[in-house]
Structures are given as C-alpha cells and as structure tokens.
Design a protein around this motif. Structure first.
Motif: not given
Length: 321
Positions: A52-64, A180-192
C-alpha cells in the motif's frame, strides 16, 4: 519513613481506597497501556495483500500531516509491518521525528528525484524500530521543483524510485509519503506514486478551507496521470472534545467523506508535540499516552478497512468543503 511492616491489608481494605486495584491508578494504567503498545501480542495486524502506497496530503500547513505520517508509520511498524516513510518536505520534519540524520550532503529524496543516487543510497533505518525505514529530506529539496521542470517524466520520478525499492528486495508493506504544504510538483510526484491519499483534517474553523482545491487536484491527477488514485482515508487531528467546534467540524467532515473518515480521532496532546524534539514518534516517546494510543488505534483501523475508490468524490467540493 513509612513502616511497611505495620501495613494491615485487611484494615486497608475497609478504607475508602480499599477497593482500588493497582491498575486503577493513573500511573499504573498508563504503564499497562504502554505495555499494550510495545507488546501488541495477538492484536498484531495482518499484512496487506499487496503493498500500500499512501500519500499524506493537505496544502494547509499545521494540520498534522507529518505528525500523522510518522506516527501511523510507527504504529504499523510496532505491529509487525515493514514501513517506508518518504520525506518530501524540504523542512525534513518527518526525518527528525524518526531520528534520521538529514543534513545537507546526505543522500536524500532530492538526489533520488533528480537521479543522483539510488534507493539503496538514500534509505535509512530508524534507530527506534528495525522495521521502520525512511528516505530523508534535506533543505536541498527546496530547489527540486525548479530542477524537475525540465526533466523527462518529471511527475513519475518518485513512482520509479518506489518501484526500484521493491526490486531491491526491501519487502515493504506500507509506503507513507509525507508531502510539503503545497500543491506543487513534489506533491504531484507523491500523488502519481500512490494509489491512496490520506487527508489529515484539523478540527478547527479553517480546517475545511482548501480541501476542495486538493480534491480537484486529485481529480486532475486521476484523469491524466494516475487513474487508480483515490482518497481512502481521512483522519481528524487536534480534536478537543471540550469544544462544540470540534464536534461540528467532525460532523461536517463525516457527512462529506463518509466511511473514509476513521472512527479513531487524534486528540490535542502535549506528548505528541514534545516527541519530535527528542527525535522520536509519540509511540516511542510516551507509548502510554492518549496520543500514542490514538495513533495505534488509527493504524489498526486503517490497516483493517478496505480501500473503496468510489467512496469519496474528488472533483465536487460539495458539503461546504
């Protein structure tokens, strides 16, 4: 000095405290909980049928995000799973919490993404658990998005690295990717790279703001890059049962995300906040605390529940999200 030789058990039993067993005291109860955490015994969870490959994402910072990523990973590792945490946040907080060195010059997720090192070079083992592995992040990762722009197959480089880890024989059950707390290319890599997305949502007023944008981005990745991607898990964090607001946020999140929301909620906890300062997860720092027990329960629940791609809408904000 207490004269223990004069202690009369029968006389003590007639006092107002005589019916209290040792496990009823706060210290003994916490010790008992800590023992359950560190020695799960028959409660150990079954291995997943496939990795299971799970990405933990939320572009809002400080949510845990990072706290949830490392503590869920530690909870799964304590129960027999082999877990890899991929730190994709240039701040390197996940690496810190796992006790992994991540100063500049150490092979990290940055070198892995741009092709300057292999998985074997980057993977490190947490000093607290031999089943808990980490690919750390260094400050160099801050410039990775600019460098990735001109690279071939830039969105799939992390996915290729995880496949390389499988080929290297690490036999990993869970891969947890801390974004990271953003929706940039690093987060896109994680989602892919992942099939599942875990969204931590803070039980506060602003918690739901921006989640709609995250869901739309997940929908875009589904449509163009990774059709298997889905929101499998939502975790309510920083829950304070003394406030009506926390209950209102929890009700709204459950109304929108349905069964994807874990029943286990993560309370506000000083121990959870203190643990990273010692290079530990809360399960290593204070295994008998409420925070540790909550993450242990959340890990068990996440491992037990089946992934249902159709259970969560990703393109319609709806329900005020």
């Amino acid at each position: 000095m207490l004269d223990t030789g004069a202690f009369d058990a029968e006389e003590f039993s007639r006092t107002p405290f005589g019916n209290i067993s040792p496990t009823d005291t706060p210290i003994a109860a916490e010790a008992q909980r800590a023992s359950q955490v560190l020695h799960p015994g028959n409660s150990a969870i079954a291995r997943p049928r496939e990795q299971r490959v799970i990405t933990i994402a939320n572009q809002k910072g400080g949510v845990g995000k990072t706290t949830t990523a490392v503590n869920l990973a530690a909870a799964l590792a304590l129960q027999g799973m082999r877990v890899l945490v991929v730190d994709l946040d240039p701040q390197g907080n996940a690496s810190t919490a796992l006790g992994i060195p991540h100063h500049s010059g150490i092979p990290s997720s940055y070198e892995l993404l741009i092709g300057e090192c292999t998985v074997r070079d980057a993977i490190q083992q947490s000093p607290h658990n031999e089943r808990l592995l980490c690919i750390p992040a260094t400050i160099d990762l801050a410039g990775a998005e600019i460098e990735l722009v001109s690279m071939v197959a830039r969105e799939g480089r992390l996915k290729a690295a995880i496949q390389e880890a499988n080929l290297a024989g690490y036999d990993i059950d869970y891969v947890m990717i801390d974004c990271p707390p953003s929706l940039g290319l690093l987060t896109v890599n994680a989602l892919v790279a992942a099939k599942e997305v875990l969204i931590p949502i803070q039980c506060e007023y602003y918690a739901l703001e921006g989640v709609g944008q995250l869901l739309r981005n997940i929908g875009l990745v589904q449509s163009h890059l990774n059709p298997e991607l889905h929101v499998s898990t939502v975790v309510l964090t920083m829950y304070d049962g003394r406030t009506k607001l926390a209950d209102q946020v929890a009700e709204e999140v459950r109304a929108h995300f349905g069964d994807a929301v874990l029943r286990s909620v993560i309370p506000r906890s000083v121990k959870v906040s203190e643990a990273p300062g010692y290079g530990m997860t809360v399960l290593d720092y204070d295994p008998g605390s409420r925070g540790a027990m909550s993450y242990l329960d959340a890990g068990r629940e996440m491992a037990a529940k089946a992934a249902r791609p159709e259970s969560v809408p990703t393109t319609d904000a709806g329900s005020g999200v």
